[in-house]
Write an enzyme that holds these catalytic residues in place. Structure first.
Site, short mmCIF file in Angstrom:
data_model
loop_
_atom_site.label_atom_id
_atom_site.label_comp_id
_atom_site.label_asym_id
_atom_site.label_seq_id
_atom_site.Cartn_x
_atom_site.Cartn_y
_atom_site.Cartn_z
N CYS A 1 15.71 6.20 3.54
CA CYS A 1 15.38 7.16 2.63
C CYS A 1 14.10 6.56 1.84
O CYS A 1 13.49 5.60 2.32
CB CYS A 1 16.49 7.29 1.50
SG CYS A 1 16.70 5.92 0.45
N LYS B 1 26.97 11.38 -10.74
CA LYS B 1 26.64 11.47 -9.29
C LYS B 1 27.22 10.41 -8.44
O LYS B 1 27.81 11.01 -7.44
CB LYS B 1 25.24 11.45 -9.16
CG LYS B 1 24.47 11.51 -7.60
CD LYS B 1 23.21 11.61 -7.56
CE LYS B 1 22.50 10.20 -7.39
NZ LYS B 1 22.81 9.47 -6.31
N ASN B 2 27.10 9.31 -8.93
CA ASN B 2 27.54 8.07 -7.67
C ASN B 2 29.18 7.73 -8.03
O ASN B 2 29.45 6.94 -7.07
CB ASN B 2 26.74 6.85 -8.20
CG ASN B 2 25.35 7.00 -7.66
OD1 ASN B 2 24.98 7.95 -7.12
ND2 ASN B 2 24.46 6.18 -8.27
N ASP C 1 18.96 1.19 -10.44
CA ASP C 1 18.71 2.77 -10.78
C ASP C 1 18.08 2.89 -12.05
O ASP C 1 17.53 3.93 -12.24
CB ASP C 1 20.17 3.71 -10.71
CG ASP C 1 20.80 3.48 -9.26
OD1 ASP C 1 21.77 3.99 -8.95
OD2 ASP C 1 19.92 3.36 -8.36
N ARG D 1 18.27 16.17 -7.11
CA ARG D 1 19.28 15.31 -6.36
C ARG D 1 20.25 14.80 -7.47
O ARG D 1 21.48 14.67 -6.92
CB ARG D 1 18.81 14.67 -5.51
CG ARG D 1 18.09 14.99 -4.23
CD ARG D 1 17.83 13.94 -3.43
NE ARG D 1 18.89 12.69 -3.34
CZ ARG D 1 18.92 11.41 -3.23
NH1 ARG D 1 17.83 10.83 -3.43
NH2 ARG D 1 19.85 10.85 -3.32
N ARG E 1 18.13 2.00 4.85
CA ARG E 1 19.34 2.03 4.09
C ARG E 1 20.69 1.45 5.23
O ARG E 1 21.15 2.35 5.68
CB ARG E 1 19.80 3.29 3.40
CG ARG E 1 18.70 3.73 2.57
CD ARG E 1 18.95 2.95 1.11
NE ARG E 1 19.77 2.92 0.33
CZ ARG E 1 20.06 4.00 -0.40
NH1 ARG E 1 19.23 4.98 -0.68
NH2 ARG E 1 21.18 4.27 -1.32
#
Ligand code: EPZ
Length: 418
Positions: free
Chosen positions: A116, A22-23, A305, A397, A121
């Protein structure tokens, strides 16, 4: 109601293939704006955040279509530089589009990305770096009004090795005249993947993975085909799932070099971690031991994470593990939900002290954020009885099919959609 229903205390057994990262794919999707033709992203994960990025690209006049596991993006029709407030708020990391839009269009209008679940952020490092490259950025009424008749390369020193700021500056620098040197750059593997993608499109970027990234700007970028790197946090999730439930699994596509601090902690806890060219095997037969302090830090430090995910795996370990969350202000929101399952965790500021308990019990728990939600699933696999996990949109997500992946490893996980 949409939820995951997980029946724990089944040792895992089986193999799973890691999704695309994803990142990595999110900044790469922004980078497609720098090309003026078609880009095929192979191994692109089907994620809510990817869909949000596609909506942004389409709002800018680009097209995108799925071909199986591949996403084909065409930016030839780019006809705008504005990202609406609604689209900006859908995904916090949409700020990553700013550098690319400025480089391609010379101007950009977007609303300030919201905070978030992890806390505020800010994007001050993004904006100060872009200003140093010559962008004029006016912040008014929650909007960012940006213009850059000509971006000019120079040395930019980041006050903190921000992943997003590094990526934004790399993209803007591709459109700048001359050479840009990004000092104190983030070193995450996803930065290396972005460099590789940009160079595959004709850019001249070097140094990614080190603290100094250099971009020779002003080169026209063409399209092409690129395979996205495997998702190291998804890989860590499956390894921690095996640590939590016990058993023997193989995570195909996982690269230990990308998550060595996580595998080091799992080895210290008593798991057997066996990497090879195809992936990582993980065998956990005994009750885990607590590990030394886990301090999150920019890569190559322990990834923030993976903090919640490792915590979930250690809830039944012998002894006490101290976590220190140094990247985000509010990244212990999963703790209260884990305590509902019988975990013993005390939080004080950036520190969380986890005292292992002999058993956990299934409960009704609610996802508070993406990785916190994954942590609830990891904990549920090691809990007696049934756990109902709700608010699973957070999980969607970042995980293409967490329930299916865990079932592939022998877990008893049902996803209900009504
Ligand atoms: C990226 O977020 C990841 N997201 C995050 O993953 C990850 O946790 C984070 O990097 C750290 O590794 C994506 O890549 C899409 P940062 P990013 O800029 O770029 C502060 C997940 O679960 N900061 O390195 O936003 C910031 O507030 C997500 O997959 C500033 O102060 O991370 C934070 O405290 C969560 N000013 C710290 O730096 C700025 O201008 C790290 O942020 C930018 C950041």
């Amino acid at each position: 109601m949409r939820e995951l229903i997980i029946t724990g205390e089944h040792p895992l057994q089986g193999e799973v293939t890691v999704q695309g990262a994803k990142n990595s794919v999110l900044p790469i999707l922004a980078a497609t704006l720098l090309t003026s033709s078609q880009v095929e992203l192979r191994g692109c994960p089907h994620l809510r955040d990817v869909e949000a990025s596609v909506r942004i690209l389409e709002a800018l006049g680009c097209t995108a279509r799925w071909e199986g596991e591949n996403l084909v993006v065409d930016t030839a029709g780019l006809n705008g530089w504005t990202i609406s407030d609604i689209l900006m708020r859908e995904m916090r990391s949409s700020a990553i589009f700013l550098g690319a839009i400025l480089a391609r269009c010379g101007r950009a209008e977007l609303s300030y990305p919201g905070g978030c679940e992890l806390g505020p952020r800010p994007i001050d490092l993004h904006l100060s770096g872009l200003r140093e490259l010559g962008a004029e950025i006016c912040e008014a009424g929650g909007m960012l009004h940006c213009r850059a008749e000509q971006l000019t390369g120079r040395e930019v020193v980041l006050g903190f090795p921000s992943v997003g700021a590094t990526e934004n500056l790399m993209l803007a620098a591709c459109g700048a005249k001359g050479t840009t040197v990004i000092a104190n750059a983030a070193r995450e593997p996803e930065i290396v993947d972005l460099e590789r993608f940009l160079n595959a499109c004709g850019a001249c970027v070097s140094g990614a993975g080190s603290s100094t990234v250099t971009v020779e700007g002003g080169r026209p970028l063409h399209g092409g085909t690129y395979t996205v790197m495997p998702d190291r946090i998804a890989a860590a999730t499956y390894l921690c799932a095996a640590a939590s439930a016990g058993g023997e699994i193989f995570v195909r596509g996982a690269r230990e070099s990308h998550l060595s601090t996580v595998t080091a902690a799992l080895r210290e806890a008593g798991c057997q971690i066996r990497p090879d060219a195809a992936g990582i095997a993980c065998v956990c037969r005994e009750r885990l031991r607590a590990v030394g302090p886990v301090r999150t830090a920019p890569y190559p430090g322990f990834p923030t994470d993976a903090q919640a995910i490792l915590m979930a795996a250690l809830l039944r370990s012998r002894g006490t593990t101290v976590f220190e969350e140094n990247i985000f202000e509010n990244r212990y929101r999963h703790v209260d939900e884990l305590v509902r399952m019988g975990a013993r965790i005390r939080v004080s500021g950036r520190v969380a002290v986890v005292t292992g308990v002999p058993t956990l019990r299934g409960a009704s728990v609610r996802c508070t954020d993406l990785r916190g939600g994954a942590a609830l699933c990891v904990a549920a696999l090691g809990a007696g009885g049934v756990t109902h996990v709700t608010q699973i949109g957070h999980i969607d997500r970042g995980y293409q099919d967490l329930a299916g992946d865990l079932r592939a490893l022998g877990a008893d996980v049902i996803r209900t959609e009504e």
